[in-house]
Design a protein around this motif. Sequence first.
Motif, PDB file in Angstrom:
ATOM      1  N   THR A 277      -0.463  -5.420  -5.789  1.00 14.50           N
ATOM      2  CA  THR A 277       0.274  -4.475  -4.937  1.00 14.50           C
ATOM      3  C   THR A 277       0.431  -4.973  -3.504  1.00 14.50           C
ATOM      4  O   THR A 277       0.824  -4.223  -2.625  1.00 14.50           O
ATOM      5  N   SER A 278       0.169  -6.245  -3.275  1.00 23.36           N
ATOM      6  CA  SER A 278       0.175  -6.779  -1.915  1.00 23.36           C
ATOM      7  C   SER A 278       1.585  -7.106  -1.428  1.00 23.36           C
ATOM      8  O   SER A 278       2.565  -7.006  -2.176  1.00 23.36           O
ATOM      9  N   THR A 279       1.667  -7.571  -0.188  1.00 21.84           N
ATOM     10  CA  THR A 279       2.933  -7.998   0.409  1.00 21.84           C
ATOM     11  C   THR A 279       3.279  -9.437   0.040  1.00 21.84           C
ATOM     12  O   THR A 279       4.380  -9.898   0.298  1.00 21.84           O
TER      13      THR A 279
ATOM     14  N   ARG B 232      -2.346   2.094   1.160  1.00 23.41           N
ATOM     15  CA  ARG B 232      -1.212   1.423   1.821  1.00 23.41           C
ATOM     16  C   ARG B 232       0.028   1.607   0.965  1.00 23.41           C
ATOM     17  O   ARG B 232       0.014   1.333  -0.236  1.00 23.41           O
TER      18      ARG B 232
ATOM     19  N   SER C 290       4.183   0.905   0.171  1.00 23.14           N
ATOM     20  CA  SER C 290       5.233  -0.097   0.327  1.00 23.14           C
ATOM     21  C   SER C 290       6.553   0.476  -0.164  1.00 23.14           C
ATOM     22  O   SER C 290       6.587   1.227  -1.151  1.00 23.14           O
ATOM     23  N   TRP C 291       7.621   0.106   0.531  1.00 21.70           N
ATOM     24  CA  TRP C 291       8.956   0.564   0.182  1.00 21.70           C
ATOM     25  C   TRP C 291       9.899  -0.638   0.136  1.00 21.70           C
ATOM     26  O   TRP C 291       9.870  -1.486   1.036  1.00 21.70           O
TER      27      TRP C 291
ATOM     28  N   ASN D 206      13.241  -9.748   1.801  1.00 21.57           N
ATOM     29  CA  ASN D 206      12.881  -9.709   0.392  1.00 21.57           C
ATOM     30  C   ASN D 206      13.858 -10.509  -0.457  1.00 21.57           C
ATOM     31  O   ASN D 206      13.552 -10.863  -1.589  1.00 21.57           O
TER      32      ASN D 206
ATOM     33  N   GLN E 161      11.422  -5.357   2.354  1.00 16.92           N
ATOM     34  CA  GLN E 161      10.201  -4.625   2.002  1.00 16.92           C
ATOM     35  C   GLN E 161       9.506  -4.157   3.266  1.00 16.92           C
ATOM     36  O   GLN E 161       9.261  -4.958   4.181  1.00 16.92           O
TER      37      GLN E 161
ATOM     38  N   GLY F 185       6.239  -1.629   4.939  1.00 21.15           N
ATOM     39  CA  GLY F 185       4.928  -1.069   4.652  1.00 21.15           C
ATOM     40  C   GLY F 185       4.266  -0.624   5.935  1.00 21.15           C
ATOM     41  O   GLY F 185       4.843  -0.718   7.024  1.00 21.15           O
TER      42      GLY F 185
ATOM     43  N   SER G 202       9.258   2.202  -4.582  1.00 27.25           N
ATOM     44  CA  SER G 202       8.092   2.258  -3.698  1.00 27.25           C
ATOM     45  C   SER G 202       6.836   2.292  -4.548  1.00 27.25           C
ATOM     46  O   SER G 202       6.876   2.588  -5.745  1.00 27.25           O
TER      47      SER G 202
END
Length: 399
Positions: A53-55, A238, A240-241, A267, A273, A275, A319
């Motif tokens: 689920t990270s960036t 956290r 994210s979108w 992205n 993206q 967050g 998201s």
Amino acid sequence: MGAMPERDSYDVVIVGGAIMGSAVAWFLTDLGFDGRILVLDRDMSFERSATATSTSCIRQQFSTELNVKISQFGAEFITNLRAFMGGDTRVPQLGIRSFGYLYLADTDGFADDLRDRAAVQVAAGAATRLLTPEQIHKLYPFYALDDIVLGSINTRGEGYFDSMAVFEWMRRQAIERGAEYVEDEVVGMDVAGGSVRSVALASGARIACGHVINAAGPRAGHVAAMAGIDLPVEPRKRMSWVFKAEAPLDRDLPLTIDPSGLHVRENGGGTYQAGGHFGDDPAVDFDDFEMDHGLWEAEVWPLLAARIPQFEAIKLTHSWVGHYEMNVFDHNAVLGPHPDVRNFLFINGFSGHGLQQAPAMGRGLAEWLCSGGYETLDLSGFGYDRLSSSAPQVEKAVI
């Protein structure tokens, strides 16, 4: 992978099989560790792990020299993944999309912090540059900068990478070299005479162990408590979108860290993206992945449009929610053995920057297990002792 462990005793039991646990397992096999390795995880899909689920980005803009050097090795590992993995032609040739991180300071105090950090980063060999608002506008004319005092960016070895490919190949090669991965949950530990003698599993099995590695991510404090150890690591939510712009920007968008707490990055394909977190940041339940759907309209979209007016016309596509394993003591890793329970080892508390640090941290812990000390980078400053002696190693650059 089997439904139950093949043996009832292992030299190393790793609790948590996502990127940290797999980094330790892979480096142990790469260093020729002569012992049996068991990796346990309660969910081998890793769907809600901090890894998944990270960036998926890496940076060298940290406030301490050691964290800079750790991420420099991370960049080297990513961009030479196939070579590190013995030239295996199945392993992809990866790169880093080095659009950089752009920190924006809106106060003189934060600008001074960026200057101090940049001095540390440059001295460690990073390509950090400080930018005036005029210089930022020339490079990235789409930002609204009326409130900005200074920026900081590095576009060498800093940006997006395929983190899941790195994780998958660490895991796959570790298995091929003999590490055993089993889906099961550690529910207890037998501690006697200053060591963990065995771990109890939800399946009912009891596994004797030479060493236990806590690689449990946001659950690390819970796992440590089974050994009677207090570890100040908590899950923090956290969000994210991902959104599509009606008029995409004409160049890559750096991972922009806005003073509001929002961050947003390129992205690809006209999508971006975002967050961040806003306001209170309490600890949450391990299984709390509920999205605050009102936050997009109330906070995120207005902040995006205020900083990048071209983002007035955007459409949210999807998201998700992930968890940081937040070290509330000093926002830095806890690594290595416990001073009293000597065969209980930590690789925890990365506070949002663990993914990029996994190669160096996994290597360091594997070195310690193989030789009794850190050989490549001296990681002793991350030891547990600092928690009990109230000697924080504070990392200021936490997003």
